[in-house]
Design a protein around this motif. Structure first.
Motif, mmCIF file in Angstrom:
data_model
loop_
_atom_site.group_PDB
_atom_site.id
_atom_site.type_symbol
_atom_site.label_atom_id
_atom_site.label_comp_id
_atom_site.label_asym_id
_atom_site.label_seq_id
_atom_site.Cartn_x
_atom_site.Cartn_y
_atom_site.Cartn_z
ATOM 1 N N GLY A 213 91.596 35.840 39.360
ATOM 2 C CA GLY A 213 90.918 35.687 38.077
ATOM 3 C C GLY A 213 89.413 35.829 38.208
ATOM 4 N N TRP A 214 88.839 35.231 39.253
ATOM 5 C CA TRP A 214 87.399 35.366 39.470
ATOM 6 C C TRP A 214 87.012 36.808 39.765
ATOM 7 C CZ3 TRP A 214 87.058 30.518 43.110
ATOM 8 C CH2 TRP A 214 86.913 29.366 42.321
ATOM 9 N N TRP A 215 87.800 37.465 40.611
ATOM 10 C CA TRP A 215 87.468 38.852 40.947
ATOM 11 C C TRP A 215 87.582 39.752 39.723
ATOM 12 C CZ3 TRP A 215 91.085 38.561 45.813
ATOM 13 C CH2 TRP A 215 90.433 37.805 46.802
ATOM 14 N N ARG A 216 88.613 39.532 38.912
ATOM 15 C CA ARG A 216 88.750 40.328 37.683
ATOM 16 C C ARG A 216 87.529 40.138 36.789
ATOM 17 N NH1 ARG A 216 93.017 38.169 35.970
ATOM 18 N NH2 ARG A 216 94.571 39.705 36.637
ATOM 19 N N GLN A 217 87.091 38.902 36.657
ATOM 20 C CA GLN A 217 85.898 38.603 35.857
ATOM 21 C C GLN A 217 84.674 39.303 36.438
ATOM 22 O OE1 GLN A 217 85.189 34.390 35.586
ATOM 23 N NE2 GLN A 217 83.208 34.623 34.581
ATOM 24 N N GLY A 218 84.516 39.230 37.752
ATOM 25 C CA GLY A 218 83.370 39.882 38.388
ATOM 26 C C GLY A 218 83.392 41.387 38.235
ATOM 27 N N PHE A 219 84.579 41.977 38.368
ATOM 28 C CA PHE A 219 84.691 43.430 38.198
ATOM 29 C C PHE A 219 84.290 43.832 36.778
ATOM 30 C CE2 PHE A 219 88.369 43.919 41.507
ATOM 31 C CZ PHE A 219 87.504 43.523 42.503
ATOM 32 N N ALA A 220 84.774 43.071 35.792
ATOM 33 C CA ALA A 220 84.481 43.409 34.390
ATOM 34 C C ALA A 220 82.987 43.332 34.118
ATOM 35 C CB ALA A 220 85.251 42.474 33.459
#
Length: 272
Positions: A213-220
């Protein structure tokens, strides 16, 4: 359009079954390429590894991350010149520390920033234990004073250093979101409240979901400000013992190379 580059840590191949990075690094590098990784990462102070890795990846048009620990701007200047001359994709910097005063930390980073701004390649500062960025509240105060510095987000260190437990509360999520706003690269492993590197999946699935979830947020967030030809790197960094969990005989409890490939697939799925 912006691209994600998934790299594999050379250190992460150390003591992996079937590989000997000390005597036959090229076999490990070829395995990375064959598995679908977009490159590798290695520390500049390991001269032989750096020479082999840079040549291998450059010849194939692939990326590699140079890594260093620095104490001063002069030191960073020398490392930046070396990494640029070897055509590294970027230079990942751990800043020596920790320090007890934010003002002193800001002064040091400001001196590093003057080097970064004239360097011949991108430079990112890694969030890491036993470094300037060790303490998350301290790091957030530093980011308030330095809202434009580019980070390599290695979030596992904050989870284990703070002994965070599940469910992670909103204040901690907000703190991670603050780090992610300045993330320009990622290092990846799964941590728990008491382990810096936990097995991927299984009964650790809730921790895996947290990091995904954190990585998805960072990618976005990265994609919102990226130019059409920008590249974001994510380095899978599952390390050997004592990072890897072992049994009473010193044998690792999981297949680290298989987990590295599993993480690559998970991260690529997030991006897509």
């Amino acid at each position: 359009m912006p691209r994600l580059l998934i790299l594999q840590s050379v250190w992460g191949m150390d003591r992996c079954s079937g590989f000997d990075v000390w005597n036959d690094l090229e076999t490990a590098l070829q395995a990375m390429v064959d598995a679908g990784f977009d490159g590798a990462g290695t520390n500049l102070v390991r001269k032989e590894r750096t020479a082999i890795t840079s040549r291998f990846m450059n010849e194939r048009g692939l990326a590699w991350e140079a890594q260093v620990l620095v104490h001063s701007a002069d030191e960073l200047d020398r490392f930046a010149d070396e990494a640029a001359s070897l055509s590294a994709h970027h230079l990942n910097v751990q800043i020596a520390g920790p320090m007890d005063r934010v003002t002193n930390a800001v002064r040091l980073v400001e001196s590093l920033e003057r080097v970064r701004e004239r360097a011949g390649l991108p430079i990112f500062y890694e969030t890491h234990r036993a470094r300037l960025t060790q303490d998350l509240p301290f790091c957030l105060r530093m980011l308030d004073a330095l809202p434009a510095i580019p980070l390599t987000a290695d979030l596992c260190h904050y989870v284990v250093a703070g002994e965070w437990d599940l469910p992670v509360d909103e204040a901690k999520h907000a703190a991670i979101a603050r780090v992610l706003r300045q993330a320009r690269a990622f290092h990846g492993r799964i941590a728990t409240a008491h382990q810096v590197q936990a097995p991927v999946g299984g009964h650790h699935r809730p921790w895996l979901d947290l990091f995904l979830g954190w990585w998805r947020q960072g990618f976005a967030q990265w994609r919102e400000q990226a130019a059409a030809d920008d590249t974001l790197s994510f380095m899978v960094e599952l390390g050997p013992p004592p990072y890897a969990v072992v049994d009473a005989g010193g044998r690792e409890l999981t297949d680290r190379w298989a987990e590295a490939r599993q993480m690559m697939a998970l991260v690529r799925g997030l991006w897509e």
